[in-house]
Motif scaffolding. Structure first.
Motif, mmCIF file in Angstrom:
data_model
loop_
_atom_site.group_PDB
_atom_site.id
_atom_site.type_symbol
_atom_site.label_atom_id
_atom_site.label_comp_id
_atom_site.label_asym_id
_atom_site.label_seq_id
_atom_site.Cartn_x
_atom_site.Cartn_y
_atom_site.Cartn_z
ATOM 1 N N VAL A 376 0.851 -1.184 0.000
ATOM 2 C CA VAL A 376 0.000 0.000 0.000
ATOM 3 C C VAL A 376 0.890 1.238 0.000
ATOM 4 O O VAL A 376 1.799 1.364 0.820
ATOM 5 N N LEU A 377 0.631 2.145 -0.911
ATOM 6 C CA LEU A 377 1.397 3.381 -1.023
ATOM 7 C C LEU A 377 0.591 4.509 -0.394
ATOM 8 O O LEU A 377 -0.630 4.595 -0.578
ATOM 9 N N THR A 378 1.232 5.389 0.339
ATOM 10 C CA THR A 378 0.542 6.528 0.935
ATOM 11 C C THR A 378 1.220 7.830 0.515
ATOM 12 O O THR A 378 2.450 7.906 0.439
ATOM 13 N N TYR A 379 0.389 8.850 0.274
ATOM 14 C CA TYR A 379 0.888 10.151 -0.151
ATOM 15 C C TYR A 379 0.088 11.247 0.534
ATOM 16 O O TYR A 379 -1.100 11.079 0.832
ATOM 17 N N ALA A 404 -1.962 17.302 -6.184
ATOM 18 C CA ALA A 404 -0.541 17.128 -5.864
ATOM 19 C C ALA A 404 0.203 18.429 -6.157
ATOM 20 O O ALA A 404 -0.165 19.185 -7.070
ATOM 21 N N LEU A 405 1.239 18.685 -5.407
ATOM 22 C CA LEU A 405 2.026 19.903 -5.561
ATOM 23 C C LEU A 405 2.814 19.878 -6.870
ATOM 24 O O LEU A 405 3.355 18.846 -7.260
ATOM 25 N N PHE A 417 -1.224 23.437 -7.501
ATOM 26 C CA PHE A 417 -1.622 22.050 -7.269
ATOM 27 C C PHE A 417 -2.365 21.504 -8.491
ATOM 28 O O PHE A 417 -3.144 22.225 -9.124
ATOM 29 N N VAL A 418 -2.083 20.257 -8.804
ATOM 30 C CA VAL A 418 -2.648 19.594 -9.975
ATOM 31 C C VAL A 418 -3.585 18.489 -9.509
ATOM 32 O O VAL A 418 -3.176 17.608 -8.735
ATOM 33 N N MET A 419 -4.819 18.525 -9.958
ATOM 34 C CA MET A 419 -5.778 17.525 -9.516
ATOM 35 C C MET A 419 -5.399 16.145 -10.059
ATOM 36 O O MET A 419 -5.052 16.000 -11.232
ATOM 37 N N VAL A 420 -5.487 15.123 -9.181
ATOM 38 C CA VAL A 420 -5.076 13.769 -9.562
ATOM 39 C C VAL A 420 -6.143 12.720 -9.241
ATOM 40 O O VAL A 420 -5.929 11.526 -9.471
ATOM 41 N N ALA A 495 3.273 18.780 0.730
ATOM 42 C CA ALA A 495 2.527 17.749 0.009
ATOM 43 C C ALA A 495 3.426 17.054 -1.016
ATOM 44 O O ALA A 495 4.433 17.620 -1.480
ATOM 45 N N ASP A 496 3.067 15.831 -1.368
ATOM 46 C CA ASP A 496 3.804 15.120 -2.412
ATOM 47 C C ASP A 496 3.542 15.755 -3.762
ATOM 48 O O ASP A 496 2.485 16.355 -4.008
#
Length: 507
Positions: A376-379, A404-405, A417-420, A495-496
């Protein structure tokens, strides 16, 4: 029965977290249905209309401007007929005809009923009427044993038809539902564990197999006829001639095989999930070939195997599929299982599946016979907006827009920030109450469905990975995102980045 009664029942199911209360609300609804209403009602409850794809998208629904009826008069039969007309509309003039049908249906529905129908058509009902809950509700309404209903649903592959048999036919008719080569069955599902040793602790001696980041397939061979079906039982035989050709060469009579398929790159590694799904869903020829791997066999040469232990099924699978078997080992040794898991990850796959060697093939609930283990990856991401909830979450801010930044300004202003992606998964009632109070205090503006906010709230998100996306400006979208918790200790500058997420893309 009126559509209003069905909407009321789904609201009752959505408003409680009690599984027993959900079952009772749905069972009461099912008891009141006429025989011809049962299958359509089950499709509506699951947001899976029995007509299949309707050709309706969010753009079509959101652009409608009609006055809804003030009183409820639409019946389930009325709705079913309208959905049948929508699904069958094609050819010249179909866009205008479909829009006219939508407008007629929307104007005949109350505002509450139309909200329900729009979510059904988009597959986004979110009422808590999950398949397992509905299976138990059918059993309760019919006075049948839940395992019998669950088995009939698995073997028929049609929960609506199972409900019809359970509620209108004899117990013997329900018991008689069996495996039929050529009729797809509901797939067996896996629960999750945090680690391979944890999974082995539950399963004991197990078959530990690669878990691919591909698409589930079920292949039926009856004489010279072959059928390939998706996990949702859609027939895609004509799209995957390479898989048909592989199974055509297998030895021994009629077959039902369970497996997974994905596309490989030039080095033999797995392509991104999105590439596989693009090829998987394409109606036209493609140079991107799909390779199948089979991990279970349900029928071979006149013999049903669903009630046989996994050890017996694997022996038969080895005889039939040979080199096309999913890589794996049978072991109770955590060290050996961990080595296989590391090999799967090194090869670019998701992780492993751990399957108890004594398990039979069952479906309906995620039991402990099959257990998937994947990292599991967390950001840490930033909330850009929040959508209003529905059903149990009506009146609360629920679905998060995640960003994400972008420190270098590669996809917008530097430091923006870019919506993901979006998610409402993992939100507790406490978090829902908190964010409903919090986000309006940092609101910048509102749209019809969302509150847009200053990008200053950091939230920790768990994901299974990312995929390429043309929907979002950064070209990447989260996969299976869920909230782990808010991080008031972190600033948006911590933020990542979008570059970190893009680095997860293969190829």
């Amino acid at each position: 029965m009126l559509l209003h009664d069905l909407v009321t029942a789904t609201d009752a199911a959505a408003s409680t977290s009690s599984r027993l209360a959900k079952i009772e609300a749905l069972a009461a609804l099912l008891r009141g249905l006429g025989p011809e209403e049962i299958a359509p009602a089950v499709g509506l409850l699951l947001a899976k209309p029995r007509q299949g794809r309707l050709g309706i998208g969010w753009r079509s629904l959101s652009s409608l401007e009609v006055a809804h009826d003030a009183a409820s008069h639409l019946s389930i039969a009325d709705v079913d007929a309208a959905l049948t007309r929508l699904a069958s509309t094609e050819g010249a003039g179909s866009v205008a005809t479909r829009r006219a049908e939508l407008e007629a249906l929307a104007s005949a529905a109350t505002a509450e009923e139309w909200d329900f129908l729009a979510r059904v058509m988009m597959g986004e009902l979110r009422t808590g009427a999950l398949e397992g809950v509905l299976l138990d509700a059918i059993a309760k309404a019919a006075g049948r044993a839940a395992p019998t209903v669950r088995r009939a649903a698995m073997l028929s592959g049609d929960l609506g038809e199972t409900a019809v048999i359970a509620l209108t036919a004899t117990p013997e008719d329900l018991d008689a539902v069996g495996l039929v080569v050529g009729r797809p069955v509901l797939p067996m599902l896996a629960s999750t564990a945090a680690s391979v040793p944890d999974a082995l602790g539950i399963a004991g001696e197990a078959s530990v197999e690669y878990k691919l980041d591909g698409a589930r397939i079920q292949v039926h061979r009856r004489g010279d006829d072959l059928g390939v079906y998706t996990r949702n039982l859609a027939d895609i035989t004509h799209r995957v001639p390479e898989i048909v050709e592989v199974v055509r060469g297998f030895p021994g009579g009629d077959l039902i095989l369970d497996g997974e398929t994905l596309a490989l790159d030039e080095d033999g590694g797995p392509r991104p999930f999105q590439d596989t799904m693009s090829r998987f869903g394409s109606e036209s020829a493609s140079e991107l070939a799909l390779k199948p791997w089979f991990f279970d066999i349900l029928h071979a040469g006149g013999r049903d195997l669903v009630d046989e232990p996994l050890t017996a099924r694997l022996l038969e699978l080895e005889r039939v599929a040979g080199e096309w078997r999913m890589p794996g080992i049978v072991t109770s040794d955590p060290v050996a299982a961990e080595e296989l898991s590391r090999a799967a990850l090194a090869a670019g796959h998701e992780g492993v599946l751990v399957k108890g060697v004594d398990s039979t093939y069952t479906a309906g609930r995620r039991g402990k016979s099959w257990i998937k283990v994947k990292p599991v990856l967390t950001y840490d991401l930033v909330v850009l907006g929040v959508e209003w909830g529905s059903g149990r979450r009506s009146g609360m801010l629920s679905n998060l827009h995640l960003g994400a930044l972008d420190p270098a300004g590669e996809f917008g202003p530097p430091g923006g920030f870019v919506m993901v992606g979006k998610t409402f998964k993992g939100l507790t009632d406490e978090l829902l109450r908190w964010q409903t109070a919090h986000f309006p205090t940092i609101e910048t503006h509102r749209s019809e469905y969302a509150v847009h906010v200053r990008p200053e709230t950091v939230v920790e998100i768990a994901i299974d990975g990312v995929q390429r996306s043309t929907r979002y400006p950064g070209g990447v979208a989260l996969r299976f995102a869920r909230v782990k918790g808010y991080r008031p200790d972190k600033s948006p500058a911590e933020a990542d980045t979008i570059q970190t997420l893009r680095a997860l893309l293969r190829g």
